[in-house]
Design a protein around this motif. Structure first.
Motif, PDB file in Angstrom:
ATOM      1  N   LEU A 295     -28.828  59.042 -57.046  1.00  0.00           N
ATOM      2  CA  LEU A 295     -28.228  58.010 -56.072  1.00  0.00           C
ATOM      3  C   LEU A 295     -27.386  57.258 -56.990  1.00  0.00           C
ATOM      4  O   LEU A 295     -26.077  56.328 -56.518  1.00  0.00           O
ATOM      5  CB  LEU A 295     -29.303  57.276 -55.028  1.00  0.00           C
ATOM      6  N   ALA A 298     -23.729  58.562 -57.680  1.00  0.00           N
ATOM      7  CA  ALA A 298     -23.279  58.680 -56.174  1.00  0.00           C
ATOM      8  C   ALA A 298     -22.632  57.150 -55.625  1.00  0.00           C
ATOM      9  O   ALA A 298     -21.689  56.787 -54.318  1.00  0.00           O
ATOM     10  CB  ALA A 298     -23.813  59.194 -55.882  1.00  0.00           C
ATOM     11  N   THR A 300     -24.507  54.545 -54.219  1.00  0.00           N
ATOM     12  CA  THR A 300     -24.525  55.311 -53.065  1.00  0.00           C
ATOM     13  C   THR A 300     -26.637  54.482 -53.065  1.00  0.00           C
ATOM     14  O   THR A 300     -27.558  55.195 -53.932  1.00  0.00           O
ATOM     15  CB  THR A 300     -25.432  56.868 -52.767  1.00  0.00           C
ATOM     16  N   ILE A 305     -28.558  57.789 -47.228  1.00  0.00           N
ATOM     17  CA  ILE A 305     -28.163  59.072 -47.497  1.00  0.00           C
ATOM     18  C   ILE A 305     -29.439  60.074 -45.947  1.00  0.00           C
ATOM     19  O   ILE A 305     -30.091  59.021 -45.276  1.00  0.00           O
ATOM     20  CB  ILE A 305     -29.707  60.019 -48.649  1.00  0.00           C
ATOM     21  N   THR A 398     -23.949  61.831 -45.851  1.00  0.00           N
ATOM     22  CA  THR A 398     -23.631  61.723 -46.952  1.00  0.00           C
ATOM     23  C   THR A 398     -25.420  62.487 -47.540  1.00  0.00           C
ATOM     24  O   THR A 398     -26.066  62.272 -46.464  1.00  0.00           O
ATOM     25  CB  THR A 398     -24.156  60.010 -48.218  1.00  0.00           C
ATOM     26  N   MET A 400     -28.646  64.370 -49.623  1.00  0.00           N
ATOM     27  CA  MET A 400     -28.921  65.028 -51.183  1.00  0.00           C
ATOM     28  C   MET A 400     -29.069  66.028 -50.911  1.00  0.00           C
ATOM     29  O   MET A 400     -29.962  66.356 -50.210  1.00  0.00           O
ATOM     30  CB  MET A 400     -29.880  64.051 -51.398  1.00  0.00           C
ATOM     31  N   VAL A 414     -25.670  64.967 -54.991  1.00  0.00           N
ATOM     32  CA  VAL A 414     -25.473  64.369 -53.891  1.00  0.00           C
ATOM     33  C   VAL A 414     -23.810  64.415 -53.263  1.00  0.00           C
ATOM     34  O   VAL A 414     -22.764  64.529 -54.424  1.00  0.00           O
ATOM     35  CB  VAL A 414     -25.079  62.388 -53.765  1.00  0.00           C
ATOM     36  N   LYS A 416     -20.850  63.746 -50.386  1.00  0.00           N
ATOM     37  CA  LYS A 416     -19.905  62.654 -49.347  1.00  0.00           C
ATOM     38  C   LYS A 416     -19.254  63.713 -48.353  1.00  0.00           C
ATOM     39  O   LYS A 416     -18.006  64.222 -49.415  1.00  0.00           O
ATOM     40  CB  LYS A 416     -20.078  62.073 -49.604  1.00  0.00           C
TER      41      LYS A 416
END
Length: 421
Positions: A295, A298, A300, A305, A398, A400, A414, A416
């Protein structure tokens, strides 16, 4: 400051095509149809005699013609795992509309791994040596018996002259290869990478050995219902075979050639439990750390997610530990995030599983469709959305994909939706 500078300089990596050979069919359309319909690829083993085995079911690759993808002379010398990998790579390159000779071949690489490698060829070579003598051992085994043989033949087929090789991290192999290949592109070591994994370890030896570890389902009388991720009545995973390969490209490279972009590989992380040969750390510390690092990579937050493709193989302890780790990472956000396992239909494709998992994850993102967890009729946690509601439509920006393997290997990706910015 150095970390921020490196992140700013990092090149973006996108997916422009993928291919798959699985127990439910020889390509991605058959894979996606089966995942949405719940059509199982698990059945009684037909490839060898199972008379003396306690487990007699598996996800074999059945509807596959290697000659549709490679010359017959290549088929003769390649182990099935390498045949699947080459076929998946051909599909991926065609889907990406990638003309390898038209791009810089020295900037095009291959990273395709395997958990077991040329298992069937090894079995046959050993049997030939014992029963018929040394002259019965095929000379091709010397060059096609290695775990890198799939990567070698894919590079030969396309003339890829960039970095190539094979990694092996058990059931996390595909994610490891994809993540490492993405980093090669991000750090300017390559512009294009064919990445993924392949496995076909369905031999009497491996079936017998894996059965003795206690991790396989023994529902021989109900093959389609044997793989039950997150279900209270699960009793182990089902061994399967197949391959998944993706075309990864530097984003600007893909845009310049007018490629269709399916998703962006935004984050990747890998950790090791260092706890046990086959069981995950019951505290799930390594799993949590891998998810948090992916995460962060990314950029993010957990609440960003929209879908989790879980590793969830159907073992009693493994699924429970993964759910506990997910609860720690996503906290109160987890009940709103669909968390499903495609292994309910495919079984566990071993090293190839995580590559095919990522393909399914991107298909979910691209189509706004969450594949259900087939066979999960009594979910371990009734508060969470574990895919028991059937096919679910929702916007996914997004996602995972989790992959965990024997030996404590953890790899998380991850992806997107590509914004073009």
């Amino acid at each position: 400051m150095r970390v921020e500078a490196a992140r700013t300089a990092r090149r973006r990596v996108v997916v422009t095509g993928y291919g798959a050979v699985t127990p439910v069919g020889p390509d991605v359309p058959s894979l996606w149809e089966a995942l949405l319909s719940g059509r199982s690829g698990i059945a009684e083993v037909t490839g060898f005699d199972t008379t003396d085995l306690a487990v007699t079911i598996a996800g074999e690759v059945r509807e596959f013609d290697p000659c549709a993808y490679m010359p017959r002379r290549t088929v003769r010398r390649l182990d099935p795992f390498a045949q699947y990998a080459l076929a998946a790579a051909v599909q991926a390159v065609e889907a990406a509309a990638l003309n390898v000779p038209a791009v810089r071949r020295d900037r095009t690489g291959v990273l395709i791994g395997s958990g077991y490698g040329a298992e069937k060829s090894t079995f046959e070579a050993a049997r030939a040596l014992v029963t018929k003598g040394s002259r019965a051992v095929s000379p091709y085994y010397a060059v096609s018996g290695g775990i890198d043989s799939a990567a070698v033949d894919v590079a030969l087929h396309f003339g890829a002259q960039g970095p190539s090789g094979a990694a092996s991290t058990a059931c996390a192999t595909g994610a490891t290869c994809i993540g490492d290949a993405a980093r090669m592109i991000a750090t300017d070591a390559a512009d294009v990478m064919l990445a993924g994994a392949s496995d076909d370890c369905l031999t009497a030896v491996q079936m017998a050995a894996t059965t003795r570890t206690g991790v396989l389902s023994r529902r021989n009388d109900d093959p389609a219902g044997a793989s039950r991720p997150f279900d209270m009545e699960r009793d182990g995973f089902v061994m399967s075979a197949g391959a998944g390969v993706l075309v990864l490209e530097e984003a600007e490279h893909a845009l310049r050639r007018g490629a269709g972009i399916l998703a962006e590989v935004a984050g990747y992380a890998a950790t090791t439990d260092a706890y046990h040969l086959t069981s995950p750390d019951p505290q799930g510390t390594g799993l949590q750390r891998a998810m948090r690092l992916a995460l962060a990579d990314a950029e993010t937050a957990a609440d960003g997610i929209d879908y989790v493709n879980a590793h969830a193989t159907g073992t009693v302890g493994g699924d429970r530990v993964e759910l506990a780790a997910l609860r720690e990472v996503f906290a109160e956000q987890l009940p709103r995030i669909p968390t499903t396992s495609v292994k309910s239909v495919l079984g566990h494709m071993m090293g190839a599983a995580s590559a095919v998992d990522l393909i399914a994850t991107i298909e979910a993102l691209r189509t706004g469709t969450v594949p259900p967890t087939t066979n999960c009729t009594r979910p371990e946690d009734t508060v969470l959305n574990l895919g028991t509601r059937g096919v679910e439509r929702r916007e996914i920006r997004t996602a995972m994909s989790n992959s965990f393997g024997f030996g404590g290997h953890n790899a998380v990706l991850v992806v997107k939706a590509f914004d073009g910015g």
